[in-house]
Design an enzyme around this catalytic site. Structure first.
Site, PDB file in Angstrom:
ATOM      1  N   ASN A   1       0.831  -1.215   0.000  1.00 51.57           N
ATOM      2  CA  ASN A   1       0.000   0.000   0.000  1.00 51.57           C
ATOM      3  C   ASN A   1       0.860   1.257   0.000  1.00 51.57           C
ATOM      4  O   ASN A   1       0.532   2.237  -0.665  1.00 51.57           O
ATOM      5  CB  ASN A   1      -0.942   0.002   1.215  1.00 51.57           C
TER       6      ASN A   1
ATOM      7  N   ARG B   1       4.697   3.153  25.086  1.00 51.32           N
ATOM      8  CA  ARG B   1       4.212   3.504  23.750  1.00 51.32           C
ATOM      9  C   ARG B   1       4.131   5.024  23.600  1.00 51.32           C
ATOM     10  O   ARG B   1       4.395   5.579  22.544  1.00 51.32           O
ATOM     11  CB  ARG B   1       2.811   2.909  23.526  1.00 51.32           C
TER      12      ARG B   1
ATOM     13  N   MET C   1       1.075  -2.478  12.355  1.00 45.50           N
ATOM     14  CA  MET C   1       0.486  -3.498  13.214  1.00 45.50           C
ATOM     15  C   MET C   1       0.610  -3.179  14.704  1.00 45.50           C
ATOM     16  O   MET C   1       0.995  -4.034  15.498  1.00 45.50           O
ATOM     17  CB  MET C   1       1.111  -4.855  12.881  1.00 45.50           C
TER      18      MET C   1
ATOM     19  N   HIS D   1      -8.166  -1.724   6.259  1.00 44.67           N
ATOM     20  CA  HIS D   1      -8.314  -3.017   6.930  1.00 44.67           C
ATOM     21  C   HIS D   1      -8.869  -4.038   5.934  1.00 44.67           C
ATOM     22  O   HIS D   1      -9.807  -3.734   5.197  1.00 44.67           O
ATOM     23  CB  HIS D   1      -9.249  -2.868   8.138  1.00 44.67           C
TER      24      HIS D   1
END
Ligand code: GAR
Length: 205
Positions: free
Chosen positions: A16, A68, A93, A112
């Site tokens: 993509n 994170r 991911m 998705h």
């Protein structure tokens, strides 16, 4: 900085990413340009694609950070430095935290490989085929704090053939994705995507 500037986040193959970069180079991205690849897997094939295409990459290894939020703050700084208008997840991911989700609310999209809300999460193609659906497809949606739960922007259905395998269906899905995602990004660049609540309207050009 001028123009409509996108950053693509990817973790793997980068089909993509490549389709978006090629669409930009061929003038099929509504005038948008791909300014940055963000990748959490420095050895992923998408990194080589970015090098060949001459697109800068921000690479990082999540476990080298305390949280994170820490690596996302670094990413946000990079996005701001480059004046990014739209964040485009393409096989990235990892779940995002509010550090990115809040900052880029309404300017953060994902693709998705199923017709959401069916089969969210990982291995959507395998989940759909195991379930025995006759129709699956592709969804482009806004990203919110959940797992593939944001407002739906565009969907394409693909029929599941009689003796379909995961490999053959994945091929069909990827072909549709690589056609649809540049079209959707072009609509954003042209200011033709309107979000109200959960409803998305694609304005005529
Ligand atoms: C794509 O099929 C995309 O829909 C999927 O990962 C693949 C990445 O392919 N994303 C998800 O499953 C997100 N939940 P690519 O690296 O060749 O673009």
């Amino acid at each position: 900085m001028s123009g409509y500037r996108i950053a693509v986040f990817a973790s793997g193959t980068g089909g993509n990413f490549q389709a978006l970069a090629e669409a930009a180079a061929e003038g099929r991205l509504g005038g948008a340009t791909v300014e940055l690849l963000v990748c959490d897997k420095p050895a992923a094939p998408v990194v080589g694609r970015a090098e060949r295409l001459g697109i800068p990459a921000h690479l990082f290894v999540p476990k080298q950070y305390g949280s994170r939020e820490e690596y996302e703050a670094e990413i946000v700084a990079k996005l701001e430095e480059l004046d990014i208008d739209l964040v485009v997840l393409a096989g990235y991911m990892r779940l995002l935290t509010s550090v990115i989700v809040d900052k880029y609310a309404g300017r953060l999209i994902n693709i998705h490989p199923s017709l959401l809300p069916a089969f969210p999460g990982t291995n959507a193609i395998g989940q759909a085929l195991d379930y025995g659906v006759k129709l699956s497809g592709v969804t482009v949606h806004f990203v919110d704090g959940g797992m593939d739960t944001g407002p739906i922007i565009a969907q394409r259905a693909i029929e599941v053939a009689e003796h379909e395998t995961e490999e053959s269906f994945a091929q069909a899905v990827h072909a549709v994705e690589q056609e649809l995602y540049p079209q959707v990004v072009a609509l954003f660049a042209q200011g033709r995507v309107k979000l109200e609540g959960r409803k998305v309207t694609l304005l005529k050009g």
